[in-house]
Design a protein around this motif. Sequence first.
Motif, short mmCIF file in Angstrom:
data_model
loop_
_atom_site.label_atom_id
_atom_site.label_comp_id
_atom_site.label_asym_id
_atom_site.label_seq_id
_atom_site.Cartn_x
_atom_site.Cartn_y
_atom_site.Cartn_z
N SER A 1 52.58 -35.71 83.88
CA SER A 1 53.84 -35.34 84.53
C SER A 1 54.90 -36.41 84.35
CB SER A 1 53.61 -35.07 86.02
OG SER A 1 52.71 -34.00 86.22
N LEU A 2 54.48 -37.67 84.45
CA LEU A 2 55.43 -38.77 84.30
C LEU A 2 56.02 -38.83 82.89
CD1 LEU A 2 53.52 -41.58 86.24
CD2 LEU A 2 55.70 -40.54 86.91
N ALA A 3 55.30 -38.29 81.90
CA ALA A 3 55.80 -38.28 80.53
C ALA A 3 56.79 -37.15 80.27
CB ALA A 3 54.63 -38.17 79.55
N CYS A 4 56.95 -36.24 81.23
CA CYS A 4 57.89 -35.13 81.09
C CYS A 4 59.30 -35.58 81.49
CB CYS A 4 57.44 -33.94 81.93
SG CYS A 4 55.85 -33.25 81.42
N ASP A 5 60.29 -34.77 81.14
CA ASP A 5 61.69 -35.13 81.42
C ASP A 5 62.11 -34.77 82.84
OD1 ASP A 5 62.19 -35.93 78.66
OD2 ASP A 5 62.03 -33.80 78.20
N PHE A 6 61.60 -33.66 83.34
CA PHE A 6 61.98 -33.18 84.68
C PHE A 6 60.70 -32.82 85.44
CE2 PHE A 6 65.33 -32.05 81.69
CZ PHE A 6 66.47 -32.56 82.30
N ARG A 7 60.58 -33.35 86.65
CA ARG A 7 59.44 -33.05 87.51
C ARG A 7 59.93 -32.28 88.74
NH1 ARG A 7 58.74 -37.31 84.76
NH2 ARG A 7 60.32 -38.47 85.93
N ILE A 8 59.59 -31.01 88.80
CA ILE A 8 59.92 -30.20 89.98
C ILE A 8 58.67 -30.12 90.85
CG2 ILE A 8 60.77 -28.00 90.85
CD1 ILE A 8 62.16 -27.56 88.23
N ALA A 9 58.76 -30.64 92.06
CA ALA A 9 57.60 -30.74 92.93
C ALA A 9 57.68 -29.76 94.08
CB ALA A 9 57.47 -32.16 93.47
N SER A 10 56.63 -28.98 94.27
CA SER A 10 56.48 -28.21 95.50
C SER A 10 56.23 -29.17 96.64
CB SER A 10 55.29 -27.25 95.34
OG SER A 10 54.69 -26.96 96.59
N PRO B 1 63.61 -30.60 75.67
CA PRO B 1 63.40 -30.86 77.09
C PRO B 1 62.06 -30.29 77.56
CG PRO B 1 65.59 -29.96 76.70
CD PRO B 1 64.82 -29.80 75.43
N VAL B 2 61.35 -31.09 78.37
CA VAL B 2 60.06 -30.67 78.92
C VAL B 2 60.14 -30.74 80.45
CG1 VAL B 2 57.58 -31.06 79.01
CG2 VAL B 2 58.84 -31.56 76.89
N ILE B 3 59.84 -29.62 81.09
CA ILE B 3 59.83 -29.52 82.55
C ILE B 3 58.38 -29.38 83.00
CG2 ILE B 3 60.57 -28.16 84.55
CD1 ILE B 3 62.76 -26.96 82.68
N VAL B 4 58.00 -30.12 84.05
CA VAL B 4 56.69 -29.90 84.64
C VAL B 4 56.88 -29.39 86.06
CG1 VAL B 4 56.44 -32.30 85.42
CG2 VAL B 4 54.41 -30.87 85.09
N ALA B 5 56.10 -28.37 86.41
CA ALA B 5 56.12 -27.80 87.76
C ALA B 5 54.85 -28.25 88.47
CB ALA B 5 56.20 -26.28 87.70
N ASN B 6 55.00 -29.10 89.49
CA ASN B 6 53.85 -29.66 90.20
C ASN B 6 53.66 -29.02 91.56
OD1 ASN B 6 54.90 -32.87 88.98
ND2 ASN B 6 53.13 -31.71 88.25
N ALA C 1 60.22 -37.59 91.46
CA ALA C 1 60.43 -36.16 91.29
C ALA C 1 61.92 -35.86 91.14
CB ALA C 1 59.87 -35.39 92.48
N THR C 2 62.24 -34.94 90.25
CA THR C 2 63.63 -34.52 90.05
C THR C 2 64.11 -33.66 91.21
OG1 THR C 2 63.16 -34.46 87.68
CG2 THR C 2 65.20 -33.42 88.41
N GLU C 3 63.23 -32.77 91.65
CA GLU C 3 63.53 -31.88 92.78
C GLU C 3 62.29 -31.74 93.64
OE1 GLU C 3 65.46 -28.07 91.97
OE2 GLU C 3 65.88 -28.75 89.93
N CYS C 4 62.48 -31.47 94.92
CA CYS C 4 61.41 -31.14 95.84
C CYS C 4 61.78 -29.84 96.53
CB CYS C 4 61.21 -32.26 96.86
SG CYS C 4 59.91 -31.95 98.08
#
Length: 268
Positions: free
Chosen positions: A124-133, A107-112, A187-190
Amino acid sequence: MPSSYTFADPRLAKLDGFKVEIDEAHERADIILGRPPYNVVAMPQRDQLRLTFETLDEDPRVRIIVLRGEGEHFSSGGNIGGFMEASPEHVSKLAWNIAAPARCAKPVIVANRGYCFGVGFELSLACDFRIASETTQYALPEQKLGQIPGSGGSARLQKMVGITRTKDIVMRSKRISAKQAYEWGIATECVPDAELEKATDTLVDELRTFSPLAQRTAKKLLNDTEDSTLAIAIELEGHCYSRLRQSEDFKEGVEAFNAKRPPRFVGR
């Protein structure tokens, strides 16, 4: 405490614009873009990022990979001058490098946060989970340069949000807020900016509670069946389910469930 990651591969002896840290206690490796304030991605850096993901994928100490940037912006995109200097053959391979997080079995998470433009968005789109500020702005601004996204951005985005929204983003070089990205399923989360690191840590800890084998299987199955028919997807899902049925982790999961205790997965 996290420590610097040591690579055996001489091609990674000196990292170009990023660093890697490992936290063995939490089975976590962080890839940190390190050219603040905008964390511009250089052309050679793309090759190194691919090699880094491949190395971490083989490291038994690492369960989860986190991609993040230093400072207030994740990345404003690539080094524009590098495109003019690179050969057409080299440029044609850019999407392969940027797809490394998707190919990675773990699993790959990106923190944006802040700017997440161009290759920063594509990575970021190639990652599994995108957590966005909440400060995050996503964009594929290549039209302003007389170009189109070249590292999988428009293709991945169209799978997520459809052709109408993708045309709106790509053909108008339109910026999308974190809130809009979350509502559209990008985004997975904001989360509030001050909570970005905490949200990332929480997701890492959650993912570590599951079977590594089941996680790898789920990721590959979902990636492989994204373009398949429903019948083929169900068939492949059944084969994966059957294979996991023979695993030690599944046996442990059932025993733990019946005993009402947390499972102790080993990845076999």
